[in-house]
Design a protein around this motif. Structure first.
Motif, mmCIF file in Angstrom:
data_model
loop_
_atom_site.group_PDB
_atom_site.id
_atom_site.type_symbol
_atom_site.label_atom_id
_atom_site.label_comp_id
_atom_site.label_asym_id
_atom_site.label_seq_id
_atom_site.Cartn_x
_atom_site.Cartn_y
_atom_site.Cartn_z
ATOM 1 N N GLU A 195 -24.872 -55.616 30.149
ATOM 2 C CA GLU A 195 -25.924 -54.376 30.518
ATOM 3 C C GLU A 195 -25.294 -53.557 31.314
ATOM 4 O OE1 GLU A 195 -28.758 -54.129 29.456
ATOM 5 O OE2 GLU A 195 -28.995 -56.507 28.344
ATOM 6 N N GLN A 196 -23.991 -54.183 31.632
ATOM 7 C CA GLN A 196 -23.496 -52.758 32.407
ATOM 8 C C GLN A 196 -22.233 -52.387 31.929
ATOM 9 O OE1 GLN A 196 -21.136 -55.938 35.326
ATOM 10 N NE2 GLN A 196 -21.809 -55.229 36.935
ATOM 11 N N ALA A 197 -21.618 -52.926 30.302
ATOM 12 C CA ALA A 197 -20.958 -52.149 29.307
ATOM 13 C C ALA A 197 -21.966 -51.140 28.795
ATOM 14 C CB ALA A 197 -20.983 -52.874 28.379
ATOM 15 N N ARG A 198 -23.693 -51.777 28.351
ATOM 16 C CA ARG A 198 -24.451 -50.468 28.122
ATOM 17 C C ARG A 198 -24.760 -49.330 28.885
ATOM 18 N NH1 ARG A 198 -29.663 -52.601 25.832
ATOM 19 N NH2 ARG A 198 -29.377 -50.426 25.154
ATOM 20 N N PHE A 203 -23.923 -44.226 29.788
ATOM 21 C CA PHE A 203 -22.868 -42.611 30.631
ATOM 22 C C PHE A 203 -22.092 -41.648 30.312
ATOM 23 C CE2 PHE A 203 -25.506 -44.016 34.150
ATOM 24 C CZ PHE A 203 -25.639 -43.020 34.665
ATOM 25 N N ILE A 204 -21.134 -42.592 29.139
ATOM 26 C CA ILE A 204 -20.008 -41.829 28.494
ATOM 27 C C ILE A 204 -20.946 -40.419 27.503
ATOM 28 C CG2 ILE A 204 -18.674 -41.833 27.230
ATOM 29 C CD1 ILE A 204 -17.755 -44.350 28.179
ATOM 30 N N LEU A 205 -21.712 -40.628 26.878
ATOM 31 C CA LEU A 205 -22.420 -39.610 26.019
ATOM 32 C C LEU A 205 -23.161 -38.674 26.649
ATOM 33 C CD1 LEU A 205 -24.979 -42.535 23.866
ATOM 34 C CD2 LEU A 205 -22.520 -41.045 23.270
ATOM 35 N N LYS A 206 -22.810 -39.262 28.470
ATOM 36 C CA LYS A 206 -24.244 -38.144 28.960
ATOM 37 C C LYS A 206 -22.886 -36.646 29.118
ATOM 38 C CE LYS A 206 -26.580 -39.300 32.172
ATOM 39 N NZ LYS A 206 -27.680 -38.148 32.457
ATOM 40 N N ILE A 207 -21.763 -37.333 29.076
ATOM 41 C CA ILE A 207 -20.907 -36.354 29.087
ATOM 42 C C ILE A 207 -20.739 -34.960 29.141
ATOM 43 C CG2 ILE A 207 -18.347 -35.820 29.918
ATOM 44 C CD1 ILE A 207 -17.855 -38.937 29.843
ATOM 45 N N GLN A 208 -20.490 -33.552 29.303
ATOM 46 C CA GLN A 208 -20.819 -32.349 29.700
ATOM 47 C C GLN A 208 -19.308 -31.655 29.655
ATOM 48 O OE1 GLN A 208 -24.598 -29.915 29.209
ATOM 49 N NE2 GLN A 208 -25.187 -32.328 30.651
ATOM 50 N N PHE A 209 -19.540 -31.127 29.127
ATOM 51 C CA PHE A 209 -17.377 -29.972 29.922
ATOM 52 C C PHE A 209 -17.780 -28.468 29.518
ATOM 53 C CE2 PHE A 209 -16.833 -33.144 26.902
ATOM 54 C CZ PHE A 209 -15.799 -33.938 27.604
ATOM 55 N N THR A 210 -16.897 -27.748 30.922
ATOM 56 C CA THR A 210 -17.656 -26.567 31.252
ATOM 57 C C THR A 210 -16.353 -25.819 30.007
ATOM 58 O OG1 THR A 210 -15.510 -26.997 32.900
ATOM 59 C CG2 THR A 210 -17.693 -27.123 33.567
ATOM 60 N N GLU A 211 -16.337 -24.140 30.157
ATOM 61 C CA GLU A 211 -15.162 -23.904 29.448
ATOM 62 C C GLU A 211 -13.844 -23.874 29.632
ATOM 63 O OE1 GLU A 211 -15.140 -19.002 30.511
ATOM 64 O OE2 GLU A 211 -16.119 -20.076 31.618
ATOM 65 N N ASN A 212 -13.638 -24.414 30.849
ATOM 66 C CA ASN A 212 -12.109 -24.923 31.211
ATOM 67 C C ASN A 212 -11.485 -26.684 31.287
ATOM 68 O OD1 ASN A 212 -11.049 -22.188 31.645
ATOM 69 N ND2 ASN A 212 -12.475 -21.694 33.463
ATOM 70 N N VAL A 214 -13.799 -28.612 32.542
ATOM 71 C CA VAL A 214 -14.167 -30.003 33.207
ATOM 72 C C VAL A 214 -15.265 -30.945 32.844
ATOM 73 C CG1 VAL A 214 -14.829 -29.774 35.900
ATOM 74 C CG2 VAL A 214 -13.283 -28.475 35.197
ATOM 75 N N GLY A 215 -14.878 -32.274 32.908
ATOM 76 C CA GLY A 215 -16.075 -32.742 32.504
ATOM 77 C C GLY A 215 -17.264 -33.439 33.827
ATOM 78 N N TYR A 216 -18.095 -33.362 33.321
ATOM 79 C CA TYR A 216 -19.308 -33.972 34.317
ATOM 80 C C TYR A 216 -20.317 -34.523 34.079
ATOM 81 C CZ TYR A 216 -22.251 -29.472 32.891
ATOM 82 O OH TYR A 216 -22.726 -28.583 32.083
ATOM 83 N N ILE A 217 -21.495 -35.100 34.715
ATOM 84 C CA ILE A 217 -22.214 -36.077 34.289
ATOM 85 C C ILE A 217 -23.187 -35.468 35.674
ATOM 86 C CG2 ILE A 217 -23.252 -38.241 33.990
ATOM 87 C CD1 ILE A 217 -20.346 -39.677 33.569
ATOM 88 N N TYR A 218 -24.749 -35.209 35.057
ATOM 89 C CA TYR A 218 -26.103 -35.070 35.792
ATOM 90 C C TYR A 218 -27.033 -35.580 35.757
ATOM 91 C CZ TYR A 218 -28.898 -32.384 38.922
ATOM 92 O OH TYR A 218 -29.372 -32.123 40.259
#
Length: 312
Positions: A195-198, A203-212, A214-218
């Motif tokens: 369950e922790q692995a899932r 959360f890996i699939l939620k990662i977004q990036f800024t133009e420079n 920067v990785g972020y999750i909200y």
């Protein structure tokens, strides 16, 4: 280095140990480690730990906090550990103590106590408490050694982070004299179930990036409420899903709560601490945290991090 603190310990029959809210392994490890160092060295003294619950570190022995009456502080020494700013201290009654000291390894934000040992070159507060034991020849009990080693491991990222030095290993070797069961510690810290692995994959699939880059999750409050895990697991526990992504030198995890948006900032290159301080937080050059009031303020922080990432 610790002579003034030891003088205060010698002068008080009651010592009450504080640390920061929402404890990580270093906060709890240094607190429990110091408690049991002092109990072994001064069995006639009353040594107590206070603060909020241990959370995911409840597996640590003696991690249930002591119940302390208000009037106990009147003639007591309070020692604050692993905390850079006063508003982060768990249990504000430290202010009412007869005397106050602090031991910390974060970048300096403010003076909290009249007597302080603050060394930001140390990878953990547990390392400083271990240095105290070594310098002052305090007897090292098994529980003190396990507690301090656990905090040292967590705050050094299993001895991977930049702050790890030869002193780190010298102090770890000192603790290892107590024949610490490393498998038991690492199993509690890092073993994961399906369950922790899932959850990590989610959360890996939620990662977004800024133009420079920067990785972020909200994570919104609604998303958090739907997850069968603690806020700590989402906020602190998921930030490093972005740690080893190529081209990402700054990453941040935002988690909405009733108290505000928790912000966990990390970097492999840049000093992100001033940005954390700007938003009321603190920590280290490459690992800091803060809590902001709204999503809008969190996005302002992200903009600042993006600007920093664009600098040469």
């Amino acid at each position: 280095m610790f002579e003034q603190i030891m003088a205060q310990i010698a002068a008080h029959d009651t010592i009450i140990i504080h640390r920061h809210k929402n404890p990580d392994g270093d906060a709890l490890g240094s607190q429990l480690g110091l408690k049991h160092l002092l109990k072994a060295a001064f069995p006639e003294k009353q040594v107590l730990c206070v603060g909020d619950d241990a959370g995911r570190f409840a597996f640590m022995e003696d991690s249930v906090m002591d119940q302390v009456e208000d009037d106990t502080y009147q003639n007591a020494l309070a020692i604050v550990l692993d905390t850079s700013a006063s508003h982060l201290i768990s249990d504000e009654r430290y202010k009412t103590a007869h005397a106050l000291c602090r031991i910390d390894h974060h970048l300096f934000c403010e003076q909290i106590a009249p007597i302080e040992v603050v060394d930001s070159t140390a990878e953990s507060c547990c390392a400083l408490v271990t240095a105290l034991a070594m310098e002052q020849n305090l007897p090292l009990s098994p529980i003190a050694a396990r507690s301090l080693y656990t905090g040292m491991v967590t705050d050094s990222g299993r001895f991977r982070y930049d702050a790890t030095t030869h002193k780190t290993f010298e102090r770890a070797a000192f603790l290892m004299q107590q024949s610490i069961d490393l498998n038991a510690i690492y199993q509690n810290l890092y073993a994961t179930d399906y369950e922790q692995a899932r959850l990590r994959a989610q959360f890996i699939l939620k990662i977004q990036f800024t133009e420079n880059n920067v990785g972020y999750i909200y994570t919104t409050k609604e998303e958090l409420a739907a997850l069968p895990v603690s806020t700590f697991t989402v906020s602190r526990g998921m930030v490093n899903t972005m740690a080893d992504l190529k081209g990402v030198q700054i990453w941040v995890n935002f988690t909405e709560t009733d108290e505000g948006v928790l912000c966990e900032l990390r970097s492999s290159r840049h000093n992100i601490n001033p940005i954390a301080v700007k938003y009321g937080g603190g920590g280290h050059m490459k690992a800091s945290g803060a809590c902001v009031k709204s999503r809008e303020e969190a996005m302002q922080m992200l903009s600042d991090l993006n600007e920093l990432a664009g600098e040469e």
